[in-house]
Design a protein around this motif. Structure first.
Motif, mmCIF file in Angstrom:
data_model
loop_
_atom_site.group_PDB
_atom_site.id
_atom_site.type_symbol
_atom_site.label_atom_id
_atom_site.label_comp_id
_atom_site.label_asym_id
_atom_site.label_seq_id
_atom_site.Cartn_x
_atom_site.Cartn_y
_atom_site.Cartn_z
ATOM 1 N N TYR A 1 132.399 22.582 52.402
ATOM 2 C CA TYR A 1 132.786 21.611 51.946
ATOM 3 C C TYR A 1 132.120 20.351 52.462
ATOM 4 N N PRO A 2 133.097 19.367 51.987
ATOM 5 C CA PRO A 2 132.319 18.192 52.002
ATOM 6 C C PRO A 2 132.351 17.000 52.992
ATOM 7 N N VAL A 3 131.851 16.603 53.755
ATOM 8 C CA VAL A 3 132.025 15.797 54.647
ATOM 9 C C VAL A 3 131.733 14.504 54.620
ATOM 10 N N GLN A 4 131.985 13.815 55.903
ATOM 11 C CA GLN A 4 131.656 12.539 55.616
ATOM 12 C C GLN A 4 130.110 12.745 57.157
ATOM 13 N N THR A 5 129.246 11.650 55.833
ATOM 14 C CA THR A 5 128.058 11.218 57.099
ATOM 15 C C THR A 5 127.878 10.146 56.768
ATOM 16 N N GLN A 6 128.428 8.978 55.760
ATOM 17 C CA GLN A 6 128.462 7.535 56.163
ATOM 18 C C GLN A 6 127.648 7.037 56.929
ATOM 19 N N LYS A 7 128.381 7.266 58.315
ATOM 20 C CA LYS A 7 128.355 6.592 59.656
ATOM 21 C C LYS A 7 127.864 7.621 60.875
ATOM 22 N N GLY A 8 126.088 8.100 60.000
ATOM 23 C CA GLY A 8 125.896 9.542 61.054
ATOM 24 C C GLY A 8 126.285 10.335 61.139
ATOM 25 N N PRO A 9 126.033 11.464 62.199
ATOM 26 C CA PRO A 9 125.832 12.779 61.728
ATOM 27 C C PRO A 9 126.649 12.731 62.589
ATOM 28 N N LEU A 10 127.458 13.981 62.344
ATOM 29 C CA LEU A 10 128.971 15.439 62.751
ATOM 30 C C LEU A 10 128.295 15.725 63.750
ATOM 31 N N VAL A 11 129.576 16.250 64.580
ATOM 32 C CA VAL A 11 129.229 16.700 65.442
ATOM 33 C C VAL A 11 129.224 19.019 65.634
ATOM 34 N N THR A 12 128.647 19.575 65.356
ATOM 35 C CA THR A 12 128.890 20.894 64.964
ATOM 36 C C THR A 12 130.084 21.303 65.610
ATOM 37 N N GLU A 13 129.995 21.389 66.683
ATOM 38 C CA GLU A 13 130.909 22.226 67.643
ATOM 39 C C GLU A 13 132.713 21.537 67.282
ATOM 40 N N TYR A 14 132.949 20.075 66.728
ATOM 41 C CA TYR A 14 134.152 19.701 66.483
ATOM 42 C C TYR A 14 134.298 19.787 65.462
ATOM 43 N N LEU A 15 133.622 20.088 64.348
ATOM 44 C CA LEU A 15 133.846 21.164 62.808
ATOM 45 C C LEU A 15 134.357 21.637 62.633
ATOM 46 N N ASP A 16 133.177 23.058 63.558
ATOM 47 C CA ASP A 16 133.901 24.019 63.790
ATOM 48 C C ASP A 16 135.704 23.834 64.291
ATOM 49 N N ARG A 17 135.874 23.043 65.566
ATOM 50 C CA ARG A 17 137.240 23.702 65.492
ATOM 51 C C ARG A 17 138.321 22.920 64.958
ATOM 52 N N LEU A 18 138.157 22.107 63.925
ATOM 53 C CA LEU A 18 138.728 21.545 62.909
ATOM 54 C C LEU A 18 139.041 22.456 61.972
ATOM 55 N N TRP A 19 138.115 22.896 61.432
ATOM 56 C CA TRP A 19 138.204 23.876 60.316
ATOM 57 C C TRP A 19 138.725 25.400 61.265
ATOM 58 N N GLN A 20 138.599 25.653 62.530
ATOM 59 C CA GLN A 20 139.187 26.554 63.418
ATOM 60 C C GLN A 20 141.325 26.460 62.994
ATOM 61 N N VAL A 21 141.179 25.157 63.414
ATOM 62 C CA VAL A 21 142.277 24.811 63.240
ATOM 63 C C VAL A 21 143.646 24.857 61.955
ATOM 64 N N ILE A 22 142.826 24.229 60.862
ATOM 65 C CA ILE A 22 143.173 24.858 59.314
ATOM 66 C C ILE A 22 143.870 25.352 59.646
ATOM 67 N N HIS A 23 142.638 26.693 59.027
ATOM 68 C CA HIS A 23 142.638 27.926 58.795
ATOM 69 C C HIS A 23 143.862 28.621 59.731
ATOM 70 N N GLN A 24 144.129 27.828 61.161
ATOM 71 C CA GLN A 24 145.395 28.767 61.636
ATOM 72 C C GLN A 24 146.633 28.429 61.533
ATOM 73 N N ALA A 25 146.828 26.862 60.950
ATOM 74 C CA ALA A 25 148.200 26.898 60.217
ATOM 75 C C ALA A 25 147.933 27.323 59.047
ATOM 76 N N LEU A 26 146.746 27.544 58.074
ATOM 77 C CA LEU A 26 147.808 28.042 56.953
ATOM 78 C C LEU A 26 147.525 30.195 56.871
ATOM 79 N N ASP A 27 146.916 30.471 58.132
ATOM 80 C CA ASP A 27 146.824 31.700 58.290
ATOM 81 C C ASP A 27 148.922 32.119 58.787
#
Length: 217
Positions: A21-47
């Motif tokens: 999935y596309p992510v925003q890197t225009q302002k520099g790198p992202l934090v992998t652990e934050y992306l993991d948590r965001l992904w988990q919360v979205i899918h917990q809601a959709l579950d």
């Protein structure tokens, strides 16, 4: 995998896609652990819900009210608790009117960033059952809708009146989306928008204050 120079427990993510999935890197790198948590919360809601009302909101402090008591995330904790209580009250009232009114959990992701004068602000993404809430409502104080509940929750967290926090609750352009279980496009679109919360820039580490948080299941 490069570690964050201010927090070696975090790793930096440079790719333009995460799990396809596309992510925003225009302002520099992202934090992998934050992306993991965001992904988990979205899918917990959709579950739990086939359709999810997802929206973005930003919270700011009035500079004249900022002080030592705001040097941690206690305001965010009070804001979340107040917003959850307002949602719970509204759902209980709905059940009194209609026995089969839809309920919702309140799931969220937030990040804390430092702006001018060292005053923090917060970016958040919320995820609610679409069958319970499908709009923020009119952006007008005094109405019974999510827009007002968010203002009331921030006012409660800061010990101010609703009118004193006007302008401190901000919504980006097109702040909400309908996410559907199995609909890759809707999920990818909002995940991309919310990945902004996961950027490494403008966050502060080393003072014992978390820069990122999320709801538990």
């Amino acid at each position: 995998m490069k570690r964050h120079d201010q927090n070696p427990n975090l790793s930096l993510y440079y790719d333009a896609q995460y799990l396809g999935y596309p992510v925003q890197t225009q302002k520099g790198p992202l934090v992998t652990e934050y992306l993991d948590r965001l992904w988990q919360v979205i899918h917990q809601a959709l579950d739990e819900y086939g359709r999810v009302f997802a929206f973005r909101v930003d919270l700011r402090f009035p500079v004249e009210h900022y002080g030592p008591g705001h040097d941690d995330n206690s305001v965010m904790e009070r804001f979340i608790a107040s917003f959850r209580a307002k949602i719970r009250h509204n759902r209980n009232m709905a059940l009194e009117v209609k026995a089969y009114a839809h309920d919702t959990a309140v799931r969220y992701v937030w990040c804390r960033e430092l702006g001018q004068h060292g005053v923090p602000h917060y970016h958040l993404a919320f995820f609610l059952n679409y069958d319970a809430y499908c709009t923020l409502g009119q952006y007008e104080i005094g109405r019974v809708n999510l827009f007002n509940r968010l203002h009331e929750a921030l006012a409660s967290a800061l010990g101010l009146t609703v009118h004193q926090v006007l302008g401190l609750v901000e919504f980006p352009e097109s702040p909400f989306r309908l996410l559907k279980r199995g609909d890759i496009q809707s999920i990818a679109d909002f995940f991309n928008r919310a990945s902004y919360l996961c950027k490494a820039a403008t966050k502060h580490y080393g003072n014992g204050v978390h820069s990122f948080g999320a709801s538990r299941r």
